[in-house]
Design an enzyme around this catalytic site. Structure first.
Site, PDB file in Angstrom:
ATOM      1  N   HIS A 283      28.678 -18.366   1.452  1.00  0.00           N
ATOM      2  CA  HIS A 283      29.649 -19.241   2.135  1.00  0.00           C
ATOM      3  C   HIS A 283      28.994 -20.451   2.768  1.00  0.00           C
ATOM      4  O   HIS A 283      29.632 -21.210   3.485  1.00  0.00           O
ATOM      5  CB  HIS A 283      30.398 -18.459   3.212  1.00  0.00           C
TER       6      HIS A 283
ATOM      7  N   ASP B 258     -11.778   7.185   1.820  1.00  0.00           N
ATOM      8  CA  ASP B 258     -12.091   8.118   0.743  1.00  0.00           C
ATOM      9  C   ASP B 258     -13.233   7.622  -0.140  1.00  0.00           C
ATOM     10  O   ASP B 258     -13.040   7.302  -1.308  1.00  0.00           O
ATOM     11  CB  ASP B 258     -10.835   8.368  -0.100  1.00  0.00           C
TER      12      ASP B 258
ATOM     13  N   HIS C  19     -14.115   9.844  -3.536  1.00  0.00           N
ATOM     14  CA  HIS C  19     -13.558   9.775  -4.894  1.00  0.00           C
ATOM     15  C   HIS C  19     -14.274   8.769  -5.772  1.00  0.00           C
ATOM     16  O   HIS C  19     -14.141   8.786  -6.994  1.00  0.00           O
ATOM     17  CB  HIS C  19     -12.070   9.399  -4.838  1.00  0.00           C
TER      18      HIS C  19
ATOM     19  N   HIS D 260     -13.999   6.478 -10.472  1.00  0.00           N
ATOM     20  CA  HIS D 260     -14.411   5.190 -11.035  1.00  0.00           C
ATOM     21  C   HIS D 260     -15.694   5.283 -11.853  1.00  0.00           C
ATOM     22  O   HIS D 260     -16.415   4.295 -12.013  1.00  0.00           O
ATOM     23  CB  HIS D 260     -14.564   4.168  -9.911  1.00  0.00           C
TER      24      HIS D 260
ATOM     25  N   ASP E 189      -7.421   4.483 -10.244  1.00  0.00           N
ATOM     26  CA  ASP E 189      -6.798   5.086  -9.059  1.00  0.00           C
ATOM     27  C   ASP E 189      -5.336   5.462  -9.248  1.00  0.00           C
ATOM     28  O   ASP E 189      -4.879   6.493  -8.765  1.00  0.00           O
ATOM     29  CB  ASP E 189      -6.873   4.097  -7.873  1.00  0.00           C
TER      30      ASP E 189
HETATM   31  S1  FES Z   1      27.523 -17.325   4.518  1.00  0.00           S
HETATM   32 FE1  FES Z   1      28.771 -15.631   4.083  1.00  0.00          FE
HETATM   33  S2  FES Z   1      27.319 -14.149   3.538  1.00  0.00           S
HETATM   34 FE2  FES Z   1      26.107 -15.805   4.084  1.00  0.00          FE
HETATM   35 FE   LIG Z   2     -10.430   4.087  -5.920  1.00  0.00          FE
END
Ligand code: FES
Ligand SMILES: [Fe+3]
Ligand code: FES
Ligand code: FES
Ligand SMILES: [Fe+3]
Ligand SMILES: [Fe+3]
Lengths: 444, 182, 182, 444, 182, 444
Positions: A103, A204, A207, A212, A361
């Site tokens: 709007h 961690d 791991h 890796h 990962d």
């Molecule tokens: S102006 Fe109506 S929802 Fe944003």
């Molecule tokens: Fe990792």
């Protein structure tokens, strides 16, 4: 949802598997953690001028982070106050106004409702626009360039929240000229609970050599020996759990280890060497060590980074079983364009969306969540007791510090604070030092 | 195979002739098949030593937004040279890539091939679109759609890929990684 | 480009020759690329002034059901002439189409091209299938599959699209709109 | 789910955002609204002969609407009474029986179970078939060609339910020869709550100039000046809220405004001009005006149409965050084939699935729902206070009438009745005039 | 149509010439169209009497796993000869297949065609990839991606399909059935 | 969730439609049925040697079934005890260890945690590995090659659980050399509740002639006359409901009926004829009949097979509205390779993923679930009263036996036991003979 003291046992060493599956627990997390804790928004360097903005998320809420005309930073929920439409669809940009496409209500940089079509004809001039500005994030603050926000007006200041963690963070945030993030961030998804990557990136190191194995084998460098857990890393390190649930892990001299090529590592090492004297002078030998080492760290609840590598990530939750990963590259402002390029490319090739280590990962994280689909599996607990009894206060360093590199010290700390937050504890109670009441012992 | 001489007589910016189009189509189809079959070293042989392999992030901006903000120098998910691509292939050879064991299925459907000569003799700009499908474990699926802007170079040993810019049609990559070549 | 004379010597109902097929394939591939790149005025130039652009609704009926019921005269999601298509392009030019700002990504993959001559000299009936993918905002996706029955006309300035009947393979269109050309 | 008097505040001016997200509220809507209210099924013209049928939905229930041998219309749940299989998979057709594909039970046009395989061998002739006819829709009725049904045997008659709205509807339904719908309907989806498009099509002239700025700019005609809210529309209009939650909005002389081309508008205008004397004689000058104007209208809960344009829609809910749109073209039976064709094509090009104006609306609707994913966002209220205090009873026209065209009068009315229905109020209480008890004032 | 003689002069393992490639492409595109149009008896005519039509199950094993275990002799979702395929077509003719009434929509997009001669004169091994889309009832969708390894034979009446091995890129078939030919 | 005695009425003849939709009921099923009942895992022939394993599911829990070094069979939840990652991603294989890809913990064939990286450096040798073995399935047992498991240590033995059903099963399981399953299984999905295909394959001969009208018409053979319910099957048959909810249905002489071609049926018939004398000697004429007939059968809760056809299926639940189908071919070990091939191909062409009969069933099953999306539809009951009052104990055969082939005797029996299980009844109460208390009469 079970009572909290049945969810987290033995000082954080056991977590009930429903933490990584249950919808009700997740709703509580949104309410008690993501609507209260300080959450990472962006870096000041990404929105330097008035009107510069980024859009991001806080928990599941969409927010706009925008530089104000006075140079401060504001953050607002990205939803029109009229019927709720999104007022900004871009990742980033610069604007004077956000105009709703439904709007046409429009909002200023400070969130104020400044334009309403047919204000006289339709509202007879009686609309109190001051009541309908974009919902502001209660507190927004920057710590040395890192911008955070919280929806909770009662939350302690960002400085207080970061607490002991600042003592560590400063060791690179206070580098001359400071740091910056290179964007735009990569974005990808993970079908796992948000806590899993947070604990992993934070605390961690255990791991690394196995998950890796392939990546470090071909990248080479000082960590290559870790491939397949062949040996312990060359230099020692430790894990830290600090107040409010932050996690920090450190490997001596590891900073350049994951830059992609030998000469790239050399270039970065040279930079560090050149800077080191300044840092030593500024922080003394102990903390200056941090500047040359490799860090894994997580700021509670969902912001992680690896200093050295230099990846910076936020794990945006999307239900209890999925999240979105945002990934930036972390560099020092005063680095040369070439060095920044090296780091940006190394980050992409290691922990970017197509990164060689990232792909190691992801599945682990996902399976840790997905196996909880099983009803019987879900009745069990996960275990992170590594290093329990071999940690504690440290003469020089704040927080709870582990004796050795391989420890789940920070992870237990994370879940102790998770329990306090989820409990809805008052901020004053959460603040008391992290020796917790969660000592109920698990009966296998 | 048409001779280089013949090619270089072509006009820059002009669509390639039907025969050349056929050669290029064969090249892209066979390249895709090599990747689907995980014949990665043979795939490397299709690249020029100076290859640039790119996949940029699609940051979302309003149409009227021109000025870049912040420090953004642009981010690439792939920004690779031959050495980086070779590193990826060598990594697979370690047999330590758990994510790819059991083997993932990936299928590359290449369509809308369009090629024109460049002002560099023997080099063509080749556009193509793709659907890449990945299926792994019991039922995980990945669906990727996009286009590729390639620079192909005709060498004594045939066509080679000198540059690839991948336009992946996603802002948020809807999977845990892009652990596959497109 | 083969001359009109040559074409008109072709036999109605017969598949087009290989050269003509190549021309038609080029035409459809480049048309798709123009649309992907939002070069809409150039796209309009590929249409004949008497174009008819259709997309009928797939009403679901049992096989033994022949008699139409009620007032149903058939419904088309697209039932456009040149003027309507031009109106759509002009609308984009207003820069007031919020739905398309930031720009949406759309990719058209064109496959299974099959062409045959008609009894009108210089006109071919061209069948093709498509996958159209749209990605917008952070992670909205649209997946459309179907076929097109085109009438192409060879003019002095090359092939032009004189008619397109889009067979969109959906009963319920699984998105909020079909705000894109297929 | 919050108590109803916290969901709707200040006579319908505020709606809690959970109305557009929450699963529990949606379940209540299915129970209290879609299982009780009169829902649009089809138009008589679409099933003229015995055995002609359409399939559609009432809430989330699949139903068959079929012309009976005696010319009346019946409606039945499209699910076999044995194991529940669907008995009809077509959109439309003509049949004597619906035979289930699972075990072959077959049902007559009137829903009776008429055929059961092996009735003697398997049921020993003891199956009481009268107990297993297709579940009938409790009441089915037609108002001047528009066919509605309700699952509630206690619901007031369709005439009573339409109430004051009939006074407006008649002004085109009673045109000589009456109206018809051109099918088959287009079907598409919207990832938004069903209430948003209902309120929009019923009573939101306010969005037109901004949301549809581009469309009206190129279509031209009398409404072109509205593009970008450049000016107010040429002639005045108003909004109405009527009993049972129906919405009606009117723009003077606007009927042909959105026909696609100048000469198409001229053709339609000529038709209206030719018909007008008859309408004036029939309805007097005031109501005859309606025949030449443009209407937006919604029949509670989920049926909307634009007279003039001439699109007719049903918003079939599919969970709280999605729906399916069915779209027909509304024409007068006695119009020429060419004029019907003009309207059918104009409808497709404006509010059809690929319509230029349809594509303007969809995202706005969706974002108004999707932003409620945010936990903090969801705690807020939406606002429709436009024209409050500038509306009321009217000397000539029934219902609550706004002073000016741009007003949310009908939307507030819709939510007041929504609150009464969701509350489970008895039909007698729902019937009392629409000055509501929902006056609790919102504390920002 | 090139003569059989010409073909048999081709070398085994070599890609087919451009003309032959065009013929094969036409064959596959028209075959797909016949299936989309449910012209099943015409489709049967494209098969050789000794056709083998296969779709194996993708059992998931680790890369280092060679030894088959248990009694597994391999399972095929399709393992059909001409007689079985004909039975499927005849079944459709009964008009008693409720699942296909109202008619299902299916669309086969064929891509990445690659053909080479075999050591059998007049026979070519043809690789192609596919996206098969099915849409039925109000909004049920099926998405299938994979490849086909075909053996095509050039007969006096043109190309015929002598063998098809379908590589469907799924472990768990993500629909209630595969009631369609690929 | 309604009380159980409102869910199942009149001895199982009515089932409330929420059984086939409701999330809460499904959660109860996972807890009371899938976490307690014996569930099919695999066949011994598929994992003959030590270290041979299959992965499968029990309810929604992923499990590994592996041949132990001592030749016994073990089953374990396929989720690491550390952070929960999947430890085996293959369908089948042979291994000494399962090594987790996350941190490298490894488990032996017997589920013991045997390898922990940095056990000394990180755990200081104090990790009690015996506490962290893979969670074992409480009981695993094999009945003549068919391997089942239960999560309930209190569950009666497999022999007890199969109970009367063994009297029928033995009639082919005890064939010389025994039976085997040919794998790997096909896997596909069905968007229906898991109970629908279980009841259908177990006890629904009534659907055969109509649902599969087309298939049997072209396959021909003795059942061809059933196409379109033209006639009753040539020979009589019956349905049986046995203790613990198992279902069994039988058609005389039907065994080879659905082999694909005339000569294939002949080949199978010849095999049976040749074997029959042995079976008669072993089981006497009554039970030996079973060997030559066609069976439909379901072992409570979700394992079904058709002896003769010879398809063997498990319906793996995946939420209340979806499941995964695993399909193997059932053959006798001593059959020739050619005959096994005939059966494997016939199974694929009839009840495989692309099977002609499979495609007839799938949609019926799905619609029986999907129509419950309707709120009003969902308030109703399904009906399976066929043959009620024409069934009972039998002089020769155990269980409740129907007088005629077309009866829903087994289906009612299935739902009576479903009610006892869902009720959480103690195993001792579940065991009492199947005349049930569920006699509440439905009020239409
Ligand atoms: S102006 Fe109506 S929802 Fe944003
Ligand atoms: Fe990792
Ligand atoms: S479900 Fe309809 S006849 Fe059985
Ligand atoms: S999750 Fe398996 S070793 Fe850590
Ligand atoms: Fe609108
Ligand atoms: Fe069946």
């Amino acid at each position: 949802m079970r009572p909290v003291d049945e969810l987290i046992l033995e000082d954080g060493a056991y977590q009930h598997r429903t933490l990584f599956w249950d919808e009700e627990i997740y709703e509580r997390e949104l309410q008690q953690i993501f609507a209260r804790a300080w959450l990472f928004l962006t870096h000041e360097s990404l929105i330097p001028n008035p009107g510069d903005y980024n859009t991001t998320r806080m928990g599941e809420d969409n927010v706009i982070v925008i530089r104000q005309d006075d140079g401060s930073i504001g953050a607002f929920i990205n939803s029109c106050r009229h019927r709720g439409n999104t007022v900004c669809h871009a990742d980033a940009g610069n604007t004077r106004r956000f105009t709703c496409t439904y709007h046409g209500w429009s909002y200023g940089r400070n969130g104020d409702l400044v334009g309403v079509p047919y204000e006289n004809e339709a509202f007879f001039g009686k609309l109190d626009k001051s009541q309908f500005g974009l919902r502001p994030v209660a507190q927004v603050a920057s710590y040395k360039g890192l911008v955070f926000g919280t929806f909770d007006p009662q939350a302690p200041s960002l400085e207080t929240y970061l607490g002991d963690m600042r003592w560590y963070l400063d060791a690179f945030l206070d580098v001359p000229g400071g740091v910056e993030l290179i964007g735009p961030p990569m974005k990808s998804i993970l079908n796992c609970n948000w806590k899993t990557p947070t604990e992993n990136f934070g605390g961690d190191d255990y791991h690394f050599g196995w998950t890796h194995a392939a990546g470090v084998a071909v990248i080479g460098g000082p960590l290559q020996m870790l491939s397949g857990n062949a040996e312990l890393p060359p230099d020692v390190g430790f894990q830290v759990g600090s107040k409010y649930g932050h996690i920090f892990g450190f490997i001596e001299n590891g900073a350049p280890a994951l830059q992609l090529h030998e000469e790239w590592r050399a270039a970065y090492a040279a930079w560090i060497e050149q800077r080191m004297p300044i840092m030593v002078e500024k922080f003394g030998p102990t903390r200056a060590r941090f500047y040359g080492g490799h860090w894994n760290a997580s700021i509670f609840p969902n912001c992680s980074f690896l200093y050295g590598t230099n990846t910076f990530k936020v794990w945006q939750p999307r239900g209890p079983r999925a999240l979105e990963v945002y990934t930036w590259t972390l560099v020092e402002k005063e680095m040369s364009a070439q060095l920044k390029e090296i780091m940006h490319r190394s980050n992409a090739a290691t922990f970017g969306t197509a990164g060689m280590l990232e792909s190691d990962d992801g599945e682990n994280f996902e399976e840790c969540t997905r196996n909880n689909r099983g009803y019987v599996s879900r009745q069990d607990y996960y275990y992170t007791g590594m290093g329990q009894g071999h940690e504690g206060p440290h003469p020089e360093m704040p927080g709870i510090v582990s004796e050795v590199l391989m420890a789940e010290t920070g992870i237990r700390n994370f879940y102790r604070y998770w329990a306090r937050m989820i409990n809805g504890d008052d901020w004053s109670r959460i603040a008391v030092p992290a020796t917790s009441p969660l000592t109920k012992v698990r009966v296998a | 195979m048409a001779s280089t001489v013949e090619k270089t007589s072509a006009v820059a910016g002009q669509p390639v002739d039907r025969e050349t189009h056929f050669e290029i189509e064969r090249f892209l189809v066979r390249e895709a098949r090599l990747l689907d079959q995980e014949r990665l070293h043979e795939w490397l042989e299709l690249l020029t030593p100076d290859i640039r392999y790119l996949l940029p992030v699609n940051e979302i901006r309003y149409r009227d937004d021109t000025a870049p903000i912040g420090t953004a120098t642009g981010t690439h998910i792939f920004d690779e040279d031959y050495r980086q691509l070779e590193m990826r292939v060598n990594r697979m050879d370690t047999k330590l890539v758990w994510f790819e064991d059991p083997k993932n299925i990936a299928r590359r459907l290449i369509t809308n091939i369009d090629a024109e000569w460049t002002d560099v003799p023997g080099e063509a700009d080749v556009y193509s679109t793709f659907l890449v499908y990945r299926n792994r474990r019991q039922r995980d699926e990945t669906w990727l759609v996009g286009a590729r802007e390639d620079r192909l170079r005709l060498t004594d040993t045939g066509w080679r890929l000198a540059r690839r810019n991948i336009l992946l049609d996603q802002r948020v990559v809807l999977d845990k990684n892009l652990h596959l070549m497109m």
